[in-house]
Each structure stands twice: as C-alpha cells, then as structure tokens.
Design a protein around this motif. Sequence first.
Motif, PDB file in Angstrom:
ATOM      1  N   MET A  62       0.826  -1.191   0.000  1.00 52.47           N
ATOM      2  CA  MET A  62       0.000   0.000   0.000  1.00 52.47           C
ATOM      3  C   MET A  62       0.874   1.260   0.000  1.00 52.47           C
ATOM      4  SD  MET A  62      -3.168  -0.796  -0.168  1.00 52.47           S
ATOM      5  CE  MET A  62      -4.027   0.640   0.368  1.00 52.47           C
ATOM      6  N   PHE A  63       1.975   1.219   0.745  1.00 46.91           N
ATOM      7  CA  PHE A  63       2.830   2.399   0.802  1.00 46.91           C
ATOM      8  C   PHE A  63       3.366   2.740  -0.583  1.00 46.91           C
ATOM      9  CE2 PHE A  63       7.036   4.307   1.167  1.00 46.91           C
ATOM     10  CZ  PHE A  63       6.705   5.466   1.854  1.00 46.91           C
ATOM     11  N   TYR A  64       3.805   1.739  -1.321  1.00 45.40           N
ATOM     12  CA  TYR A  64       4.356   1.991  -2.654  1.00 45.40           C
ATOM     13  C   TYR A  64       3.297   2.547  -3.591  1.00 45.40           C
ATOM     14  CZ  TYR A  64       6.838   1.353  -7.010  1.00 45.40           C
ATOM     15  OH  TYR A  64       7.434   1.576  -8.220  1.00 45.40           O
ATOM     16  N   ILE A  65       2.087   2.054  -3.488  1.00 47.35           N
ATOM     17  CA  ILE A  65       1.003   2.550  -4.341  1.00 47.35           C
ATOM     18  C   ILE A  65       0.724   4.017  -4.058  1.00 47.35           C
ATOM     19  CG2 ILE A  65      -1.471   2.350  -4.819  1.00 47.35           C
ATOM     20  CD1 ILE A  65      -1.106  -0.692  -4.359  1.00 47.35           C
ATOM     21  N   PHE A  66       0.643   4.395  -2.795  1.00 46.93           N
ATOM     22  CA  PHE A  66       0.413   5.799  -2.459  1.00 46.93           C
ATOM     23  C   PHE A  66       1.645   6.657  -2.758  1.00 46.93           C
ATOM     24  CE2 PHE A  66      -2.930   3.980   0.334  1.00 46.93           C
ATOM     25  CZ  PHE A  66      -3.993   4.616  -0.292  1.00 46.93           C
ATOM     26  N   PHE A  67       2.824   6.074  -2.632  1.00 46.52           N
ATOM     27  CA  PHE A  67       4.059   6.786  -2.960  1.00 46.52           C
ATOM     28  C   PHE A  67       4.096   7.141  -4.443  1.00 46.52           C
ATOM     29  CE2 PHE A  67       8.697   6.819  -3.820  1.00 46.52           C
ATOM     30  CZ  PHE A  67       9.087   7.746  -2.877  1.00 46.52           C
ATOM     31  N   GLU A  68       3.601   6.254  -5.280  1.00 44.60           N
ATOM     32  CA  GLU A  68       3.604   6.469  -6.721  1.00 44.60           C
ATOM     33  C   GLU A  68       2.353   7.176  -7.232  1.00 44.60           C
ATOM     34  OE1 GLU A  68       6.029   5.951  -9.032  1.00 44.60           O
ATOM     35  OE2 GLU A  68       7.146   5.723  -7.191  1.00 44.60           O
ATOM     36  N   SER A  69       1.331   7.283  -6.423  1.00 41.38           N
ATOM     37  CA  SER A  69       0.079   7.887  -6.899  1.00 41.38           C
ATOM     38  C   SER A  69       0.224   9.380  -7.178  1.00 41.38           C
ATOM     39  CB  SER A  69      -1.035   7.660  -5.885  1.00 41.38           C
ATOM     40  OG  SER A  69      -0.764   8.369  -4.692  1.00 41.38           O
ATOM     41  N   ILE A  70       1.276   9.996  -6.713  1.00 39.51           N
ATOM     42  CA  ILE A  70       1.494  11.420  -6.948  1.00 39.51           C
ATOM     43  C   ILE A  70       2.041  11.678  -8.353  1.00 39.51           C
ATOM     44  CG2 ILE A  70       3.846  11.567  -6.082  1.00 39.51           C
ATOM     45  CD1 ILE A  70       1.034  14.044  -5.379  1.00 39.51           C
ATOM     46  N   LEU A  71       2.526  10.658  -9.040  1.00 41.59           N
ATOM     47  CA  LEU A  71       3.136  10.861 -10.347  1.00 41.59           C
ATOM     48  C   LEU A  71       2.154  11.380 -11.392  1.00 41.59           C
ATOM     49  CD1 LEU A  71       5.613   7.920 -10.864  1.00 41.59           C
ATOM     50  CD2 LEU A  71       6.104  10.313 -10.541  1.00 41.59           C
ATOM     51  N   ALA A  72       0.981  10.812 -11.480  1.00 40.98           N
ATOM     52  CA  ALA A  72       0.026  11.238 -12.515  1.00 40.98           C
ATOM     53  C   ALA A  72      -0.437  12.683 -12.335  1.00 40.98           C
ATOM     54  CB  ALA A  72      -1.158  10.273 -12.555  1.00 40.98           C
ATOM     55  N   PRO A  73      -0.848  13.105 -11.129  1.00 41.04           N
ATOM     56  CA  PRO A  73      -1.256  14.514 -10.997  1.00 41.04           C
ATOM     57  C   PRO A  73      -0.116  15.497 -11.262  1.00 41.04           C
ATOM     58  CG  PRO A  73      -2.012  13.258  -9.106  1.00 41.04           C
ATOM     59  CD  PRO A  73      -1.134  12.366  -9.906  1.00 41.04           C
ATOM     60  N   LEU A  74       1.090  15.180 -10.815  1.00 43.11           N
ATOM     61  CA  LEU A  74       2.209  16.084 -11.071  1.00 43.11           C
ATOM     62  C   LEU A  74       2.579  16.120 -12.544  1.00 43.11           C
ATOM     63  CD1 LEU A  74       4.565  15.595  -8.019  1.00 43.11           C
ATOM     64  CD2 LEU A  74       3.246  17.584  -8.648  1.00 43.11           C
ATOM     65  N   PHE A  75       2.475  14.991 -13.224  1.00 39.98           N
ATOM     66  CA  PHE A  75       2.718  14.945 -14.666  1.00 39.98           C
ATOM     67  C   PHE A  75       1.754  15.879 -15.398  1.00 39.98           C
ATOM     68  CE2 PHE A  75       1.720  12.982 -18.799  1.00 39.98           C
ATOM     69  CZ  PHE A  75       2.983  13.023 -19.388  1.00 39.98           C
ATOM     70  N   ILE A  76       0.477  15.830 -15.004  1.00 39.64           N
ATOM     71  CA  ILE A  76      -0.529  16.690 -15.630  1.00 39.64           C
ATOM     72  C   ILE A  76      -0.306  18.150 -15.274  1.00 39.64           C
ATOM     73  CG2 ILE A  76      -3.001  17.209 -15.662  1.00 39.64           C
ATOM     74  CD1 ILE A  76      -3.437  14.154 -15.278  1.00 39.64           C
ATOM     75  N   PHE A 109      13.669   1.224  -7.530  1.00 37.16           N
ATOM     76  CA  PHE A 109      14.560   0.701  -6.497  1.00 37.16           C
ATOM     77  C   PHE A 109      13.778   0.354  -5.229  1.00 37.16           C
ATOM     78  CE2 PHE A 109      17.613   3.026  -9.120  1.00 37.16           C
ATOM     79  CZ  PHE A 109      18.592   2.060  -9.255  1.00 37.16           C
ATOM     80  N   MET A 110      12.795   1.194  -4.888  1.00 39.59           N
ATOM     81  CA  MET A 110      11.970   0.885  -3.722  1.00 39.59           C
ATOM     82  C   MET A 110      11.107  -0.352  -3.979  1.00 39.59           C
ATOM     83  SD  MET A 110       9.046   2.981  -1.684  1.00 39.59           S
ATOM     84  CE  MET A 110      10.100   4.274  -1.139  1.00 39.59           C
ATOM     85  N   LEU A 111      10.569  -0.454  -5.177  1.00 41.77           N
ATOM     86  CA  LEU A 111       9.759  -1.628  -5.501  1.00 41.77           C
ATOM     87  C   LEU A 111      10.582  -2.903  -5.385  1.00 41.77           C
ATOM     88  CD1 LEU A 111       7.057  -2.756  -6.475  1.00 41.77           C
ATOM     89  CD2 LEU A 111       7.885  -2.455  -8.810  1.00 41.77           C
ATOM     90  N   LEU A 112      11.800  -2.869  -5.880  1.00 41.93           N
ATOM     91  CA  LEU A 112      12.660  -4.053  -5.767  1.00 41.93           C
ATOM     92  C   LEU A 112      12.982  -4.368  -4.309  1.00 41.93           C
ATOM     93  CD1 LEU A 112      15.112  -3.483  -8.738  1.00 41.93           C
ATOM     94  CD2 LEU A 112      13.290  -5.182  -8.560  1.00 41.93           C
ATOM     95  N   SER A 113      13.181  -3.337  -3.497  1.00 39.27           N
ATOM     96  CA  SER A 113      13.439  -3.559  -2.071  1.00 39.27           C
ATOM     97  C   SER A 113      12.224  -4.152  -1.375  1.00 39.27           C
ATOM     98  CB  SER A 113      13.835  -2.253  -1.397  1.00 39.27           C
ATOM     99  OG  SER A 113      15.040  -1.780  -1.903  1.00 39.27           O
ATOM    100  N   ILE A 114      11.041  -3.652  -1.685  1.00 39.00           N
ATOM    101  CA  ILE A 114       9.810  -4.175  -1.069  1.00 39.00           C
ATOM    102  C   ILE A 114       9.568  -5.612  -1.496  1.00 39.00           C
ATOM    103  CG2 ILE A 114       7.299  -3.933  -1.033  1.00 39.00           C
ATOM    104  CD1 ILE A 114       7.738  -0.887  -1.093  1.00 39.00           C
ATOM    105  N   ILE A 115       9.793  -5.921  -2.758  1.00 41.94           N
ATOM    106  CA  ILE A 115       9.623  -7.300  -3.231  1.00 41.94           C
ATOM    107  C   ILE A 115      10.633  -8.220  -2.561  1.00 41.94           C
ATOM    108  CG2 ILE A 115       9.895  -8.786  -5.259  1.00 41.94           C
ATOM    109  CD1 ILE A 115       8.617  -6.533  -6.901  1.00 41.94           C
ATOM    110  N   THR A 116      11.856  -7.751  -2.374  1.00 41.82           N
ATOM    111  CA  THR A 116      12.881  -8.556  -1.693  1.00 41.82           C
ATOM    112  C   THR A 116      12.494  -8.811  -0.241  1.00 41.82           C
ATOM    113  OG1 THR A 116      14.571  -7.608  -3.127  1.00 41.82           O
ATOM    114  CG2 THR A 116      15.315  -8.687  -1.105  1.00 41.82           C
ATOM    115  N   ILE A 117      12.040  -7.775   0.451  1.00 39.39           N
ATOM    116  CA  ILE A 117      11.605  -7.949   1.844  1.00 39.39           C
ATOM    117  C   ILE A 117      10.447  -8.929   1.916  1.00 39.39           C
ATOM    118  CG2 ILE A 117      10.465  -6.782   3.767  1.00 39.39           C
ATOM    119  CD1 ILE A 117      12.136  -4.311   3.057  1.00 39.39           C
ATOM    120  N   SER A 118       9.505  -8.794   0.995  1.00 37.67           N
ATOM    121  CA  SER A 118       8.348  -9.682   0.985  1.00 37.67           C
ATOM    122  C   SER A 118       8.751 -11.133   0.710  1.00 37.67           C
ATOM    123  CB  SER A 118       7.343  -9.210  -0.069  1.00 37.67           C
ATOM    124  OG  SER A 118       6.270 -10.091  -0.168  1.00 37.67           O
ATOM    125  N   SER A 119       9.698 -11.326  -0.183  1.00 36.00           N
ATOM    126  CA  SER A 119      10.098 -12.704  -0.489  1.00 36.00           C
ATOM    127  C   SER A 119      10.959 -13.313   0.622  1.00 36.00           C
ATOM    128  CB  SER A 119      10.839 -12.750  -1.819  1.00 36.00           C
ATOM    129  OG  SER A 119      12.076 -12.094  -1.718  1.00 36.00           O
TER     130      SER A 119
END
Length: 94
Positions: A1-15, A42-52
Amino acid sequence: MFYIFFESILAPLFILIGIFGSTDKLRASFYFFLYTFLGSLFMLLSIITISSLSGCTDMDIIYKTDYGYLTQVFLFMGIFIAFAVKTPVIFLNT
C-alpha cells in the motif's frame, strides 16, 4: 500500500507540469515522470525482496526477521535512492 500511495502522486504532477509548466513543459513532464518512476523502481525491488525473504509485508514479522548485514545495506540503499529522487536531494534534482 505504501508503494502505491508513494507512486500515486506521479500522474497529478505529470498533468500539472504539462499544463502549467513554462517553456518546453511537455518534455519536462516526461522527464519528471521517467526520472521519478525509475528512481522508485529501487523501492519496488526492495519491497519485493523484503516480501520474499520474510514471506509477508507485516511490519511485526519484518521486524523479527533476521536479515544479513549485506542484505540490509542493499535494502536500505534501494529505499534511500527512491526517497532521494522523490524528495529531491541535492545532485539528484535535474
């Protein structure tokens, strides 16, 4: 969830950059999107590594999991790079 909210700012700022930017705003908005998205991978890879490694993303279980020192360093660097690009830290803001 953190990564999703962390990345959710990209679309509004792009616009916003694409609409209200100054000269060459379309190019600037694409560069912003690509730069922050690639930094966040890099954060996504870290989160996937922690999860695995721990088997879940529950903070209590992650806290009790024993990671090796080198693994901790790589996980920290991945999350640090993502935050350094997003914040932006000096020398990482183009």
